[in-house]
Design a protein around this motif. Structure first.
Motif, PDB file in Angstrom:
ATOM      1  N   GLU A  29       0.827  -1.219   0.000  1.00 18.91           N
ATOM      2  CA  GLU A  29       0.000   0.000   0.000  1.00 18.91           C
ATOM      3  C   GLU A  29       0.857   1.264   0.000  1.00 18.91           C
ATOM      4  OE1 GLU A  29      -3.070   0.272   2.883  1.00 18.91           O
ATOM      5  OE2 GLU A  29      -4.151  -1.506   2.166  1.00 18.91           O
ATOM      6  N   VAL A  30       1.919   1.247   0.800  1.00 16.94           N
ATOM      7  CA  VAL A  30       2.790   2.424   0.849  1.00 16.94           C
ATOM      8  C   VAL A  30       3.447   2.618  -0.523  1.00 16.94           C
ATOM      9  CG1 VAL A  30       4.892   3.412   1.847  1.00 16.94           C
ATOM     10  CG2 VAL A  30       3.210   2.306   3.320  1.00 16.94           C
ATOM     11  N   ALA A  35       4.099   5.801  -5.227  1.00 21.17           N
ATOM     12  CA  ALA A  35       4.303   5.785  -6.673  1.00 21.17           C
ATOM     13  C   ALA A  35       3.249   6.657  -7.345  1.00 21.17           C
ATOM     14  CB  ALA A  35       4.250   4.357  -7.202  1.00 21.17           C
ATOM     15  N   ALA A  36       2.001   6.527  -6.892  1.00 21.30           N
ATOM     16  CA  ALA A  36       0.919   7.312  -7.479  1.00 21.30           C
ATOM     17  C   ALA A  36       1.168   8.799  -7.274  1.00 21.30           C
ATOM     18  CB  ALA A  36      -0.413   6.900  -6.870  1.00 21.30           C
ATOM     19  N   ALA A  37       1.702   9.146  -6.112  1.00 25.04           N
ATOM     20  CA  ALA A  37       1.933  10.558  -5.817  1.00 25.04           C
ATOM     21  C   ALA A  37       3.258  11.047  -6.405  1.00 25.04           C
ATOM     22  CB  ALA A  37       1.922  10.778  -4.307  1.00 25.04           C
ATOM     23  N   GLN A  38       4.050  10.152  -6.898  1.00 23.74           N
ATOM     24  CA  GLN A  38       5.358  10.475  -7.476  1.00 23.74           C
ATOM     25  C   GLN A  38       6.234  11.260  -6.513  1.00 23.74           C
ATOM     26  OE1 GLN A  38       3.980  12.248 -11.202  1.00 23.74           O
ATOM     27  NE2 GLN A  38       4.762  10.417 -12.222  1.00 23.74           N
ATOM     28  N   ASP A 106      -4.207   4.832   6.546  1.00 24.85           N
ATOM     29  CA  ASP A 106      -4.266   4.593   5.105  1.00 24.85           C
ATOM     30  C   ASP A 106      -3.158   5.386   4.406  1.00 24.85           C
ATOM     31  OD1 ASP A 106      -4.888   4.342   2.470  1.00 24.85           O
ATOM     32  OD2 ASP A 106      -7.057   4.653   2.745  1.00 24.85           O
ATOM     33  N   PRO A 107      -2.188   4.697   3.799  1.00 21.74           N
ATOM     34  CA  PRO A 107      -1.069   5.409   3.163  1.00 21.74           C
ATOM     35  C   PRO A 107      -1.523   6.385   2.076  1.00 21.74           C
ATOM     36  CG  PRO A 107      -0.636   3.041   3.243  1.00 21.74           C
ATOM     37  CD  PRO A 107      -2.050   3.240   3.688  1.00 21.74           C
ATOM     38  N   ARG A 108      -2.725   6.176   1.550  1.00 23.87           N
ATOM     39  CA  ARG A 108      -3.205   7.099   0.513  1.00 23.87           C
ATOM     40  C   ARG A 108      -3.477   8.492   1.056  1.00 23.87           C
ATOM     41  NH1 ARG A 108      -7.668   3.155  -1.828  1.00 23.87           N
ATOM     42  NH2 ARG A 108      -7.675   2.772   0.405  1.00 23.87           N
TER      43      ARG A 108
END
Ligand code: UDP
Ligand code: MG
Length: 322
Positions: A29-30, A35-38, A106-108
């Protein structure tokens, strides 16, 4: 989640005590969120003396992703605060984000914390607005504690206990961690002049393993609150607190002594049979004690501020072997 990447690199610090079941998903998850947040990041996993397979898993995760994963394995269980402190000590990036290992955080949410840091805040505190824990044993005592902390410290947050927060490196660098103090870090930071913000974060029920705490923590938090309040008000001048009470007590003792004498002289009241004598002795001795405590306090405060500070843990193993 934010669309634009934050310029800050992040050190995610995770205290781990018997969380082997959660670790693979935590890592996934992290990794996905970052990666999504770059955002450039490192994941610092701190094993707090686990007795399950957590340490072995940490080595595995590290071997699988040496670019991002670092680990520390304690010699024994030192507690969540110590584990977080160790992670903060080795963190290399500008922003430090502590987070629970049990997937309740939640890492998001991390990119949203970073956005606030970008806005110029030094500390961004997570608020588990919709907390997924038992009401009577967890949420209720926590609500009472949060109110109390808010009133006493004057730093107004809704949820001090949430591990998921973001700290700018400069404010994190000189903070001390003891007892259950990790929840008071935003308070300490705020007193040190940091700008503190709060945002709502996601909270999930614990899926694996068990909570490491019960009601007993409430008491420890209250005791720490007293410490914190003392640190805030008088840590640099203990004589001001103890001395004030000491002089007050000596004054009462002196007056009681005069009353005892007066009654002896003017109405023949026996000194040994006079309750005022006890008041005089009690407050006289108590006052002296308080003044001595103030002096001792002054000495320890000087030692505290002037000597080097020691780590509150011993490390068995550290991925970068220092
Ligand atoms: N933890 C730790 N050392 C301890 C107790 C807990 O490192 O002595 C870690 C634990 O593995 C988890 C986090 O601290 O990652 C929060 O613990 P827990 O989930 O049990 O607390 P709760 O969420 O129930 O308040
Ligand atoms: Mg938890």
């Amino acid at each position: 989640m934010s669309e634009h990447a934050a310029p800050y690199a992040v050190s995610v610090v995770v205290p781990i005590y018997n969380e082997a079941e959660s670790l693979p998903r935590l890592y996934a998850e992290v990794t996905e969120a970052m990666a999504a947040a770059q955002v450039p990041y490192e994941l610092i996993l701190v094993d707090d003396g686990s007795t399950d397979e957590s340490p072995a898993l940490l080595r595995e995760l590290r071997d699988g992703d040496p670019e991002h994963v670092r680990f520390i394995i304690f010699r024994r269980n030192f507690g969540q605060t110590a584990a977080m402190a160790a992670g903060f000590d080795v963190a290399q990036h500008e922003v430090i984000v502590p987070m629970d290992a049990d997937l309740q955080n939640d890492p998001r949410d991390i990119p949203r914390l970073l956005e606030k840091i970008n806005d110029g805040y030094d500390v961004v505190s997570g608020w588990r607005a919709d907390r997924k824990d038992k009401f009577l044993s967890r949420r209720l005592p926590s609500r009472v504690a949060n109110r109390l902390i808010s009133v006493i410290t004057g730093v107004h947050l809704h949820d001090y206990g949430c591990t998921l927060k973001a700290y700018h490196r400069e404010v994190a660098a000189h903070m001390n961690f003891y007892g259950e103090l990790h929840r008071f870090l935003p308070v300490l930071a705020s007193w040190a002049g940091a700008r503190v913000a709060e945002i709502k974060v996601n909270h999930r029920p614990r899926e694996f393993g068990v909570s490491k705490y019960g009601m007993g923590r409430t008491l420890r938090v209250v005791l720490d609150l007293i410490t914190i309040k003392f640190l805030l008000s008088y840590s640099t001048r203990p004589m001001q607190v103890f001395g004030k009470w000491g002089i007050g007590a000596l004054g009462i003792g002196f007056v009681a002594g005069l009353v005892t004498l007066g009654q002896k002289i003017f109405s023949g009241q026996d000194v040994t049979d006079n309750a005022w004598l006890f008041v005089c002795m009690f407050f006289g001795l108590g006052g002296l004690q308080l003044i001595c405590m103030g002096l001792l306090g002054e000495i320890s405060v000087r030692t505290y501020y002037e000597s080097q500070q020691k780590a509150i843990y011993t490390i068995r193993e550290q991925s970068d072997g220092s």
